[in-house]
Design an enzyme around this catalytic site. Structure first.
Site, mmCIF file in Angstrom:
data_model
loop_
_atom_site.group_PDB
_atom_site.id
_atom_site.type_symbol
_atom_site.label_atom_id
_atom_site.label_comp_id
_atom_site.label_asym_id
_atom_site.label_seq_id
_atom_site.Cartn_x
_atom_site.Cartn_y
_atom_site.Cartn_z
ATOM 1 N N LYS A 133 6.630 -3.585 3.914
ATOM 2 C CA LYS A 133 5.421 -4.028 4.325
ATOM 3 C C LYS A 133 5.305 -5.216 3.150
ATOM 4 O O LYS A 133 5.393 -4.901 1.954
ATOM 5 C CB LYS A 133 4.470 -3.195 4.167
ATOM 6 C CG LYS A 133 3.152 -3.315 4.979
ATOM 7 C CD LYS A 133 2.340 -2.132 4.639
ATOM 8 C CE LYS A 133 0.945 -2.181 5.598
ATOM 9 N NZ LYS A 133 0.246 -1.015 4.995
HETATM 10 C C1 E4P Z 1 -2.378 -0.132 7.062
HETATM 11 O O1 E4P Z 1 -1.465 -0.795 7.370
HETATM 12 C C2 E4P Z 1 -3.524 -0.850 6.439
HETATM 13 O O2 E4P Z 1 -2.965 -1.095 5.000
HETATM 14 C C3 E4P Z 1 -4.919 0.125 6.460
HETATM 15 O O3 E4P Z 1 -5.081 0.232 7.879
HETATM 16 C C4 E4P Z 1 -5.936 -0.515 5.800
HETATM 17 O O4 E4P Z 1 -7.090 0.124 6.154
HETATM 18 P P1 E4P Z 1 -8.616 -0.155 5.118
HETATM 19 O O5 E4P Z 1 -9.068 -1.616 5.520
HETATM 20 O O6 E4P Z 1 -9.334 0.975 5.816
HETATM 21 O O7 E4P Z 1 -8.232 -0.041 3.871
#
Ligand code: E4P
Length: 217
Positions: free
Chosen positions: A83
């Site tokens: 990522k």
């Molecule tokens: C997933 O890949 C993201 O990092 C995550 O869904 C972020 O979610 P949040 O905005 O609730 O922290």
């Protein structure tokens, strides 16, 4: 629509995985910090548990650092998706890692233009953050729709991975729009089973079961 679970908590992943609800897992530095575990150890454990892609996020900000970290993360298991953030450096890292055959999830996407760049850089997944847009009064679902239109117009193969999902309604809305994947916290996935009329109907059946003394075993 594929379901990814957005957590680094092994027990929660296992519970949903045993039910066939997990097509992959996403983590981020905040979720790793919350787990209190070492990133390499917990990521390896998740990869051993789940067959689908497991996103593990780099922590460097420069392309060279992201590429080096990405290569290390990719060695953990075949199902790692590295990522990277949607910055210019992140796009450079995406291209290099993708060319090396590694799955890449480009995260922190908040605009259609960003999603277009990620697709051009060969991203396996683009992660538009619905909830964080909703938080600032911009409809996050509109972004999912825009990206779906753009990717379909040109046949981009990058998968739309709807992220920052905060409610069960987000899940069905993403499915209606045609997101390829949605990643959600375990509590949101479980909340999809809830309906007030199911509870009411069951209470009525239970009353009649008791009244009539119905037994099966
Ligand atoms: C997933 O890949 C993201 O990092 C995550 O869904 C972020 O979610 P949040 O905005 O609730 O922290």
């Amino acid at each position: 629509m594929k379901f990814f679970v957005d957590t680094a908590e092994i027990d929660q992943i296992k519970e949903l995985n045993d039910l066939g609800m997990v097509d992959g897992v996403t983590t981020n530095p905040s979720l790793i910090a919350k787990s209190g575990r070492d990133i390499l150890e917990v990521t390896k454990e998740i990869c051993d548990l789940v067959d689908g892609p497991v996103s593990a996020e780099v922590v460097a900000l420069d392309a060279e650092g992201m590429i080096a970290e990405g290569r290390k993360l990719a060695k953990i298991a075949d199902n790692i998706a590295v990522k990277v953030p949607l910055t210019w450096a992140g796009l450079q890292a995406c291209k290099t890692l993708t060319d090396e055959g590694t799955m890449v999830n480009v995260t922190l996407c908040f605009s259609a233009n960003q999603a277009l760049l990620a697709a051009k850089a060969g991203a396996t997944f683009i992660s538009p953050f619905i909830g964080r847009l909703d938080d600032i009064n911009i409809d996050g679902l509109d972004l999912i729709e825009d990206i779906r239109t753009i990717y379909d117009n040109y046949g981009f193969e990058t998968q739309i991975l709807a992220a920052s999902i905060r409610s069960a309604n987000h899940m069905s809305d993403c499915a209606k729009i045609g997101a390829d994947v949605a990643t959600a916290p375990p509590a949101v996935i479980k909340a999809m089973a809830n309906h007030v009329l199911t509870d009411k109907g069951l209470a009525g059946f239970m009353a009649d079961i008791e009244k009539a003394g119905i037994k099966i075993l």
